[in-house]
Design a protein around this motif. Structure first.
Motif, PDB file in Angstrom:
ATOM      1  N   GLY A 191      36.071   5.686  -3.233  1.00 56.76           N
ATOM      2  CA  GLY A 191      35.812   4.746  -4.308  1.00 56.76           C
ATOM      3  C   GLY A 191      36.254   5.354  -5.631  1.00 56.76           C
ATOM      4  N   GLU A 192      36.361   4.513  -6.638  1.00 55.53           N
ATOM      5  CA  GLU A 192      36.831   4.972  -7.952  1.00 55.53           C
ATOM      6  C   GLU A 192      36.001   6.137  -8.500  1.00 55.53           C
ATOM      7  N   ASP A 193      34.699   6.144  -8.228  1.00 53.19           N
ATOM      8  CA  ASP A 193      33.836   7.196  -8.761  1.00 53.19           C
ATOM      9  C   ASP A 193      34.135   8.565  -8.163  1.00 53.19           C
ATOM     10  N   GLN A 194      34.829   8.600  -7.019  1.00 48.60           N
ATOM     11  CA  GLN A 194      35.132   9.876  -6.372  1.00 48.60           C
ATOM     12  C   GLN A 194      36.547  10.383  -6.661  1.00 48.60           C
ATOM     13  N   VAL A 195      37.349   9.604  -7.372  1.00 49.11           N
ATOM     14  CA  VAL A 195      38.720  10.020  -7.668  1.00 49.11           C
ATOM     15  C   VAL A 195      38.759  11.370  -8.384  1.00 49.11           C
ATOM     16  N   PRO A 196      37.904  11.641  -9.376  1.00 52.33           N
ATOM     17  CA  PRO A 196      37.942  12.960 -10.022  1.00 52.33           C
ATOM     18  C   PRO A 196      37.675  14.109  -9.045  1.00 52.33           C
ATOM     19  N   HIS A 197      36.853  13.868  -8.037  1.00 50.06           N
ATOM     20  CA  HIS A 197      36.574  14.908  -7.043  1.00 50.06           C
ATOM     21  C   HIS A 197      37.820  15.203  -6.211  1.00 50.06           C
ATOM     22  N   VAL A 198      38.566  14.167  -5.864  1.00 50.41           N
ATOM     23  CA  VAL A 198      39.790  14.385  -5.087  1.00 50.41           C
ATOM     24  C   VAL A 198      40.849  15.043  -5.964  1.00 50.41           C
ATOM     25  N   GLU A 199      40.900  14.682  -7.239  1.00 51.53           N
ATOM     26  CA  GLU A 199      41.832  15.354  -8.151  1.00 51.53           C
ATOM     27  C   GLU A 199      41.502  16.840  -8.267  1.00 51.53           C
ATOM     28  N   LEU A 200      40.218  17.162  -8.345  1.00 50.96           N
ATOM     29  CA  LEU A 200      39.802  18.566  -8.359  1.00 50.96           C
ATOM     30  C   LEU A 200      40.213  19.242  -7.050  1.00 50.96           C
ATOM     31  N   THR A 201      40.065  18.544  -5.946  1.00 49.53           N
ATOM     32  CA  THR A 201      40.478  19.078  -4.645  1.00 49.53           C
ATOM     33  C   THR A 201      41.962  19.405  -4.654  1.00 49.53           C
ATOM     34  N   ARG A 202      42.763  18.541  -5.261  1.00 49.32           N
ATOM     35  CA  ARG A 202      44.212  18.791  -5.357  1.00 49.32           C
ATOM     36  C   ARG A 202      44.481  20.061  -6.177  1.00 49.32           C
ATOM     37  N   GLU A 203      43.742  20.228  -7.267  1.00 52.74           N
ATOM     38  CA  GLU A 203      43.917  21.425  -8.102  1.00 52.74           C
ATOM     39  C   GLU A 203      43.517  22.687  -7.336  1.00 52.74           C
ATOM     40  N   ILE A 204      42.436  22.590  -6.577  1.00 46.82           N
ATOM     41  CA  ILE A 204      41.983  23.739  -5.789  1.00 46.82           C
ATOM     42  C   ILE A 204      43.019  24.081  -4.726  1.00 46.82           C
ATOM     43  N   ALA A 205      43.585  23.053  -4.085  1.00 45.93           N
ATOM     44  CA  ALA A 205      44.630  23.287  -3.072  1.00 45.93           C
ATOM     45  C   ALA A 205      45.828  23.990  -3.713  1.00 45.93           C
ATOM     46  N   ARG A 206      46.245  23.511  -4.895  1.00 48.45           N
ATOM     47  CA  ARG A 206      47.380  24.139  -5.592  1.00 48.45           C
ATOM     48  C   ARG A 206      47.081  25.603  -5.901  1.00 48.45           C
ATOM     49  N   ARG A 207      45.890  25.848  -6.412  1.00 51.42           N
ATOM     50  CA  ARG A 207      45.524  27.220  -6.787  1.00 51.42           C
ATOM     51  C   ARG A 207      45.458  28.121  -5.560  1.00 51.42           C
TER      52      ARG A 207
END
Length: 165
Positions: free
Chosen positions: A94-110
């Motif tokens: 849901g829209e409220d969880q999009v920031p969590h998935v974006e953080l997940t993407r940053e963690i994956a990159r790091r």
């Protein structure tokens, strides 16, 4: 706890998940979730966690509770471990969880920046999908099984065995 787990299993089967095509298990029985969470906690800057909108909202709204704990602050890292351990490419949220998935993407990159597997990235950068549909289905779960089946069925059936694309 055992009874609740069985109820959830029955809900999944009622929603149409096919045990011949899905791997169903109890996450708490997979120690690698907690281990990956620990690894992520060692490489994620504190500022990344403090900027998560739900963390800031809860801090403002729940002033009578002490939320200054790592358990509360670090919860998005556990979510990231939940997503990345299975190397999923798409995450219906849901829209409220999009920031969590974006953080997940940053963690994956790091993580991929620090650690490579034979020169290749260890984790994919999962993308969110079907925000509005996931939110609509999530608000009525499990009452509206048909919406879940229509929008999520193909994403709820992972390949046999976890940790594989």
């Amino acid at each position: 706890m055992k009874e609740n787990s069985i109820e959830v299993l029955f809900d999944w089967l009622a929603a149409g998940l096919d045990p011949e095509r899905c791997t169903m298990f109890m996450q708490s029985h997979v120690p690698q979730h907690a281990e990956l969470h620990l690894l992520f906690s060692m490489i994620t800057p504190l500022a990344w966690l403090e900027r998560v909108p739900s963390y800031k909202e809860q801090q403002a709204n729940l002033t009578e509770k002490d939320l200054n704990t790592y358990g509360f602050l670090g919860y998005p890292l556990l979510q990231a471990a939940d997503i990345l351990i299975y190397k999923g490419n798409f995450v219906p949220v849901g829209e409220d969880q999009v920031p969590h998935v974006e953080l997940t993407r940053e963690i994956a990159r790091r993580f991929n920046m620090f650690y490579k597997l034979d020169g290749a990235a260890v984790f994919p950068e999962a993308a969110t999908i079907a925000h509005a549909h996931a939110e609509a289905a999530g608000n009525r779960w499990p009452q509206d099984v048909e919406i879940i089946r229509k929008y999520h069925h193909e994403w709820l059936i992972p390949s046999r065995g976890y940790g594989r694309n």
